[in-house]
Each structure stands twice: as C-alpha cells, then as structure tokens.
Design a protein around this motif. Sequence first.
Motif, PDB file in Angstrom:
ATOM      1  N   ALA A 557       0.831  -1.212   0.000  1.00 43.57           N
ATOM      2  CA  ALA A 557       0.000   0.000   0.000  1.00 43.57           C
ATOM      3  C   ALA A 557       0.860   1.254   0.000  1.00 43.57           C
ATOM      4  O   ALA A 557       0.560   2.241  -0.689  1.00 43.57           O
ATOM      5  CB  ALA A 557      -0.931  -0.018   1.206  1.00 43.57           C
ATOM      6  N   VAL A 558       1.963   1.228   0.760  1.00 46.70           N
ATOM      7  CA  VAL A 558       2.857   2.390   0.830  1.00 46.70           C
ATOM      8  C   VAL A 558       3.543   2.623  -0.518  1.00 46.70           C
ATOM      9  O   VAL A 558       3.597   3.749  -1.023  1.00 46.70           O
ATOM     10  CB  VAL A 558       3.909   2.183   1.941  1.00 46.70           C
ATOM     11  CG1 VAL A 558       4.917   3.321   1.946  1.00 46.70           C
ATOM     12  CG2 VAL A 558       3.224   2.080   3.304  1.00 46.70           C
ATOM     13  N   ASP A 560       2.584   1.505  -3.491  1.00 47.30           N
ATOM     14  CA  ASP A 560       1.584   1.836  -4.505  1.00 47.30           C
ATOM     15  C   ASP A 560       1.254   3.329  -4.478  1.00 47.30           C
ATOM     16  O   ASP A 560       1.134   3.975  -5.523  1.00 47.30           O
ATOM     17  CB  ASP A 560       0.322   1.004  -4.270  1.00 47.30           C
ATOM     18  CG  ASP A 560      -0.765   1.310  -5.284  1.00 47.30           C
ATOM     19  OD1 ASP A 560      -0.486   1.304  -6.491  1.00 47.30           O
ATOM     20  OD2 ASP A 560      -1.916   1.563  -4.863  1.00 47.30           O
ATOM     21  N   GLN A 561       1.123   3.879  -3.303  1.00 43.61           N
ATOM     22  CA  GLN A 561       0.819   5.303  -3.173  1.00 43.61           C
ATOM     23  C   GLN A 561       1.956   6.155  -3.739  1.00 43.61           C
ATOM     24  O   GLN A 561       1.716   7.141  -4.454  1.00 43.61           O
ATOM     25  CB  GLN A 561       0.571   5.655  -1.705  1.00 43.61           C
ATOM     26  CG  GLN A 561       0.171   7.107  -1.484  1.00 43.61           C
ATOM     27  CD  GLN A 561      -0.099   7.404  -0.023  1.00 43.61           C
ATOM     28  OE1 GLN A 561       0.394   6.723   0.873  1.00 43.61           O
ATOM     29  NE2 GLN A 561      -0.889   8.432   0.247  1.00 43.61           N
ATOM     30  N   ALA A 562       3.199   5.776  -3.432  1.00 39.60           N
ATOM     31  CA  ALA A 562       4.354   6.538  -3.926  1.00 39.60           C
ATOM     32  C   ALA A 562       4.445   6.476  -5.452  1.00 39.60           C
ATOM     33  O   ALA A 562       4.700   7.488  -6.118  1.00 39.60           O
ATOM     34  CB  ALA A 562       5.636   6.002  -3.294  1.00 39.60           C
ATOM     35  N   SER A 564       1.966   5.852  -7.544  1.00 37.74           N
ATOM     36  CA  SER A 564       0.810   6.533  -8.127  1.00 37.74           C
ATOM     37  C   SER A 564       1.064   8.030  -8.253  1.00 37.74           C
ATOM     38  O   SER A 564       0.660   8.658  -9.241  1.00 37.74           O
ATOM     39  CB  SER A 564      -0.437   6.266  -7.281  1.00 37.74           C
ATOM     40  OG  SER A 564      -0.786   4.900  -7.312  1.00 37.74           O
ATOM     41  N   LYS A 565       1.729   8.618  -7.274  1.00 40.33           N
ATOM     42  CA  LYS A 565       2.056  10.043  -7.344  1.00 40.33           C
ATOM     43  C   LYS A 565       2.993  10.326  -8.517  1.00 40.33           C
ATOM     44  O   LYS A 565       2.823  11.301  -9.246  1.00 40.33           O
ATOM     45  CB  LYS A 565       2.687  10.500  -6.027  1.00 40.33           C
ATOM     46  CG  LYS A 565       1.722  10.565  -4.856  1.00 40.33           C
ATOM     47  CD  LYS A 565       2.439  11.045  -3.599  1.00 40.33           C
ATOM     48  CE  LYS A 565       1.471  11.127  -2.421  1.00 40.33           C
ATOM     49  NZ  LYS A 565       2.164  11.554  -1.171  1.00 40.33           N
TER      50      LYS A 565
END
Length: 572
Positions: A557-558, A560-562, A564-565
Amino acid sequence: MAFVLQFVKILSLVLLAAPFGPEEDRADRAPASEACDEICQQLQAVPDTVVVSRITRALQSPGFEQEFPRLAGVDDRIVRFYEAHGFQPQWIVGTRVSEHADALLQDIRSADQDGLHSEAFRPDRVRRALDRLAQSDSVSAIVDAELELTRAFFQYASTMLTGRVDPQELSSEVYLQPETLRVDSILTALLSAKSDPGFRESLVPRHSHYERLVAALGHYRALEAKGGWAPIPDGETLEPGDEDARVPALRQRLSVTGDLSQVSDLAVTGLPRADWKFDVSVQQALAHFQQRHGLAVDSTLGPATLAALNVSASQRARQIELSLERLRWLPQDPGERYVMVNIPEFRVRGFDRSGPTVDMRVVVGADYGGHQTPVFQENMDHVVINPYWNVPYSIASEEIAPSVRANSNYLASRNFEGVGGSGKVIPASSISAQDIIDGRLRIRQKPGAGNALGLIKFMFPNPHAIYLHDTPADHLFSEPERAFSHGCIRLEDPPGFGEWVLRAQGWDRSRIEQEMGNPERTRVDLDEDIPVYIIYLTAFADEEGVHFRDDIYGNDAVLDQALSKLEEASSR
C-alpha cells in the motif's frame, strides 16, 4: 604536401557551397562534389568545434536551458559523461544520427512491459528533436537532439537499474539502499557497440524472477483488457462433491487463470444441473489455485479462498508491477551464490547460477508490535553452532523482566544468565527484574535444546540484529501464514540450509548434525561471504507460474501510493 593542397581545394569548394548565415548557427554540411568524398569523410571524423562549443555551453553555463528549454533538468552525471568525451557529440556524427538512437527509442517505448510508464522518459521530446534535426542543419538542432537522447537514456537507465522510487524514502522499506552504478560508463560501452547494443538487456535485473514476472505482467494485463473475470458470489462453503449454482462461475474463474483446463465460453448461469457438480477437475484446479496463493490447500471454497479468487486482474497486475520495482532495488547481478528470503511468502531460497538449489519454509516477524522483519541486504560471513541467544533489550525489559518479577526462578528454569559491563557472567539467581529494566546487565540464554535460536544460527551482521536460525518451535511451519517471530527468521531445516552454506568448505549434513549434538559452541567463518537479500514480494514467479501473497505488513500500500504520485505527475 599533396594532401595539404588537396585539402585546400576541397575546403574552397565547401566554402563556396555553404549557405550564408551566422557561423555558429550552421553545422558543416558534406560538399556537393563527389570528387571530395574521401577527404570529406576524413573531415567529418574531426569533431565539429562549433557543436562541441555549444554542448559545453549547454552543460556548463547557468541558465543556458532558457535557450534550449528541453534541456532543463540535465544533471551532473550527464555533465561528467560529456566531460569524459571532451564534450563531443556521441549520438550524432555531422548531422547523421547513430542507429543506436532508434534502438533506444524502441526500448523506451516498450518500457511498459517492465511495469514502467514510458511517457515518464518523454520519448516524444526525443522524437521531436530528431524530426527537427532531419529538417534543419542548425547547431541548435544537433545539440538539442544529442542531449535529448542522452537525457532519455540516463532517465531510462537509472530507473531500470535502481527503480522509480528511492526505498529509503519509504518507511516500510527504509533499510534497503539500491546499488549505485556509473550510468555514464554504461552508456559509453553501449554506444561503442557496432550493432544494436540491446539497451534493455544491458539494464534489466539478472534475477531469475524478473523476466518471468515481466511475462506474467503481460499475461495479466491481457486478461484485464479482455474484462478480467466476474466475481464469484458469496455463499456457503463449498467442498468437493457438493452441487451448487456457483460451481459454473468457479469453473470459469479457474479457467481464466489457467488453474483449470480451458472450458467453453458459456454463460455461467442457466447451465444444466450436472455442471453444478464440484467434481474432481474443480477440486484439483482449486488446490492448484490455493497453492499459488499461499492458502491452506484443502480444495474447499471458503472465505479466504473466495476473497483471493475475487481479487481483480488489474489488482494482480499492479502487484506484479510493485514486485518488479522492488527487484530493481537489488543489485543488477545478485552474485554467484546468494540467499533470498521473501517475507510474504514465508520462504528462503539459496541460489547459484543454475537457479535455486535449496528451498524451505521460514517463520518471519509478526505483523504487530514492531516485530516486522525489516527489508535489507547484508553479507553472511559466519555460522555459529550451539549459539548463545543475546536477548535484545526490548524483549528483555518488556517480556522477560515481568516474568522474573512474577517468578524468581524464571531465568534459571529457562537457562538464562546475565553478562555485566565488564563481561563478567552473572548467575540467574543474582538477577532482579529491576536489573534488567535499568540495563545494568544484558541477558543471554545458554546453548542447548531449549535455546530460542535452536542449535545453529547464520550470521550476516546488521544493525537490526536479524539473522537466520534454528528453532525449538517447529510446529509453526505447518501454518500457511507464518508471521510469529520477533523479527528474526526461523528455518524449517537448519542442517539442510547449513549444508548448502558450508558445502564449499567440506561440510555435509551429517557433520553439521554431529556438531549440533555437541555441547560446545562452534564458530565457522565462511571462506567467501554470501549476499543475503531480505525482500518483500507479494507477486513472484517460478517455473510453475506466477504466485501471489497477502500484503502482511502493508508495504504494498505504501509503495503503490508513492508510485501513483509519480505516475500522475508523468502523465501531465
């Protein structure tokens, strides 16, 4: 002398044929006269001083990107690359573009296959610069195309070699540091190749997992493009032999991912009741699916298996992308022999050039209380047989001290002792709970069958006090999810792993087991260090296909968020 006269003659022809214009805004063109071809070729081999001067200014003069806005963001590594080559163009000779440029552009445009986003490398900017060069012989066009190609390579190569995200900026992966490689040296070697150098092939990780995951990513993206699969409705747990209206949907779902031999493309509702049977083919296919997803292999459609079946194709593709990114954080060449522990898989493997040659279950850190096994890499340099367990202060103060307070015989009954600051051994009977809490001594457990580390440990010194070791709690290896330790990694078959580690030094399983049966502590230093990689892949592939695991620590999750940005920024 004859050569000088001929040179002067050809130079006069060039000057007469050259168009008028500012000296610095035109590149030397090949003369029209065919009679001067031989000397012209010699002249073209001489560096164009005007182009060299402009490249030098572009890379060394502050604010030059205002004249060439596409060159903004050129970094120091590119400057070093051109400094090493006297600021001469490397992709363009005269106005002729090296064939390597097309090879680079092709690989960049295919970067999506590696789980990257090709637009992040701006191949459109390179193409526009090359188109401009084809239409203009200006020095600015040459320099623009030259530096755009280099800029694109450096961005592409850096990403392929170390990933898109710096793991040290992620709290979940903070202890892993990608290898630093000289991208400028790599480019020099590739451009010196006489034929297609294979940019991608020179940059991809050389782990056996990587190319298999690339193939799996292509497969799951194709499934996603076709609509993926329909979710299976909730309902009662299904077992082999049952008849249920959901079985046709289960058949279809297992068929899509190849766990069940392909079935005809029929609607999954309204089929004859005979197709509702949970038969042997479905039973075997479901067992195969459970094995690939790290589930209890019982051929039963229960809640955990149903949840895994209903994860979408796009989510699975994203898991693969995250694993490809993590593999890029590791050294491109992991070594002749290396150990890889995959935390979410609960397995360790020892690799040599032929592939994995030892493979077993492990227990890893629990997913709570700060006990997660960290992601990092170090070198194994020794093995200890019949080790002491030096208890970390956190465990001693938070778990052992309360037990000592409740039971004064706790330490002695479990073979613990203390060690003072001077190294003096302190008997268990002389240690109070407050001594432990105040840190006046450290606690260690003596070697023996009851030792928490078992009878052997494999050391790769690191600041996390993490290592691979034996365990007396071997019943935990039967669990499908094995996150139970304080962070260290417990081995299912320590003598078998030890045989793999020490075989080059003449140790076999029987010798290791014999030493484990002796009461004396034995240290064996390795003749050659073995790299150990503690990794976190929730998607991985082997010769049997692609496998998926749960995100037990939330690291996916961590990351993926990075990512995605970054992807959002590159699409603007």
